[in-house]
Design a protein around this motif. Structure first.
Motif, PDB file in Angstrom:
ATOM      1  N   GLU A   9     -10.181   4.145 -10.588  1.00  0.00           N
ATOM      2  CA  GLU A   9      -9.510   3.003 -11.216  1.00  0.00           C
ATOM      3  C   GLU A   9      -9.193   3.339 -12.663  1.00  0.00           C
ATOM      4  O   GLU A   9      -9.997   3.979 -13.340  1.00  0.00           O
ATOM      5  N   ASP A  53      -4.338   5.280  -0.321  1.00  0.00           N
ATOM      6  CA  ASP A  53      -3.916   4.005  -0.891  1.00  0.00           C
ATOM      7  C   ASP A  53      -3.714   4.193  -2.391  1.00  0.00           C
ATOM      8  O   ASP A  53      -4.536   4.831  -3.048  1.00  0.00           O
ATOM      9  N   LEU A  54      -2.640   3.650  -2.904  1.00  0.00           N
ATOM     10  CA  LEU A  54      -2.345   3.754  -4.327  1.00  0.00           C
ATOM     11  C   LEU A  54      -1.691   2.462  -4.781  1.00  0.00           C
ATOM     12  O   LEU A  54      -0.674   2.048  -4.222  1.00  0.00           O
ATOM     13  N   GLU A  55      -2.306   1.837  -5.774  1.00  0.00           N
ATOM     14  CA  GLU A  55      -1.727   0.672  -6.425  1.00  0.00           C
ATOM     15  C   GLU A  55      -1.380   1.119  -7.841  1.00  0.00           C
ATOM     16  O   GLU A  55      -2.280   1.290  -8.677  1.00  0.00           O
ATOM     17  N   MET A 113       0.844  -1.182   0.000  1.00  0.00           N
ATOM     18  CA  MET A 113       0.000   0.000   0.000  1.00  0.00           C
ATOM     19  C   MET A 113       0.890   1.246   0.000  1.00  0.00           C
ATOM     20  O   MET A 113       1.739   1.399   0.860  1.00  0.00           O
ATOM     21  N   THR A 114       0.674   2.106  -0.977  1.00  0.00           N
ATOM     22  CA  THR A 114       1.403   3.361  -1.056  1.00  0.00           C
ATOM     23  C   THR A 114       0.500   4.484  -0.585  1.00  0.00           C
ATOM     24  O   THR A 114      -0.660   4.565  -0.989  1.00  0.00           O
ATOM     25  N   VAL A 167      -3.312   0.866 -11.333  1.00  0.00           N
ATOM     26  CA  VAL A 167      -4.574   0.178 -11.079  1.00  0.00           C
ATOM     27  C   VAL A 167      -5.610   1.074 -10.389  1.00  0.00           C
ATOM     28  O   VAL A 167      -6.683   1.330 -10.932  1.00  0.00           O
ATOM     29  N   ARG A 168      -5.283   1.546  -9.168  1.00  0.00           N
ATOM     30  CA  ARG A 168      -6.313   2.141  -8.310  1.00  0.00           C
ATOM     31  C   ARG A 168      -5.709   3.120  -7.316  1.00  0.00           C
ATOM     32  O   ARG A 168      -4.577   2.945  -6.873  1.00  0.00           O
ATOM     33  N   ILE A 169      -6.522   4.114  -6.937  1.00  0.00           N
ATOM     34  CA  ILE A 169      -6.117   5.087  -5.929  1.00  0.00           C
ATOM     35  C   ILE A 169      -7.318   5.441  -5.062  1.00  0.00           C
ATOM     36  O   ILE A 169      -8.460   5.447  -5.545  1.00  0.00           O
ATOM     37  N   SER A 185       2.074   6.526 -11.419  1.00  0.00           N
ATOM     38  CA  SER A 185       2.299   5.218 -12.041  1.00  0.00           C
ATOM     39  C   SER A 185       3.312   5.322 -13.171  1.00  0.00           C
ATOM     40  O   SER A 185       4.213   4.485 -13.300  1.00  0.00           O
TER      41      SER A 185
END
Length: 160
Positions: free
Chosen positions: A118, A27-29, A1-2, A32-34, A81
């Protein structure tokens, strides 16, 4: 988790006060997703000059700023990203469009917007995203498709 704090966001986005509308990334993937937040405050420019005799409903956060804050959250996801994968995006960041937008509630000073964005697809310098905005346990907006683009800086005097 970023997670990212406000100072990190300022290094990613070109926006500054009063138009920087993302406060923190929870949270940042990458790719993909934030999940990010923006706190609505009564000292924002959109509330300047409002008559003090207005009803509380007059202080609903403008839908245009809600969508812009969502878009900036998506931009943080995309640009972060790209930077972490070595594909740095150079140029002017542009909010291209938003489709299938449904606003089902309002936010007011003191509320915390929570955007979940997303990435659907990345095509060159174009990002297609979707997501929702929440205040506490209330979903107040759904965005079915948002397009963001990065375009080369135009040289001064080219007329383009």
């Amino acid at each position: 988790m970023t997670t990212l704090e406000h100072a990190d966001i300022r290094r990613i986005l070109p926006h500054r006060h009063p138009v920087l509308l993302v406060d923190r990334v929870l949270d940042l993937e990458p790719g993909v997703r934030i999940v990010a937040t923006k706190t609505v405050t009564g000292s924002e420019p959109c509330y300047a000059g409002l008559d003090e005799n207005l009803q509380g409903s007059a202080y609903a956060y403008p839908s245009s700023l809600l969508v812009e804050s969502f878009g900036q959250t998506g931009a943080v996801l995309w640009l972060y990203s790209a930077a972490t994968s070595g594909e740095r995006r150079e140029g002017t960041l542009i909010f291209g469009s938003a489709r299938d937008v449904t606003i089902t509630g309002s936010a007011y000073p003191g509320d915390v917007l929570r955007h979940t964005v997303e990435i659907d697809q990345l095509i060159g310098d174009n990002a297609f995203m979707r997501g929702e905005t929440w205040v506490g346990d209330r979903r107040i907006a759904t965005l079915g498709s948002v397009l963001a683009v990065v375009r080369e800086e135009l040289a001064a005097g080219t007329g383009s």
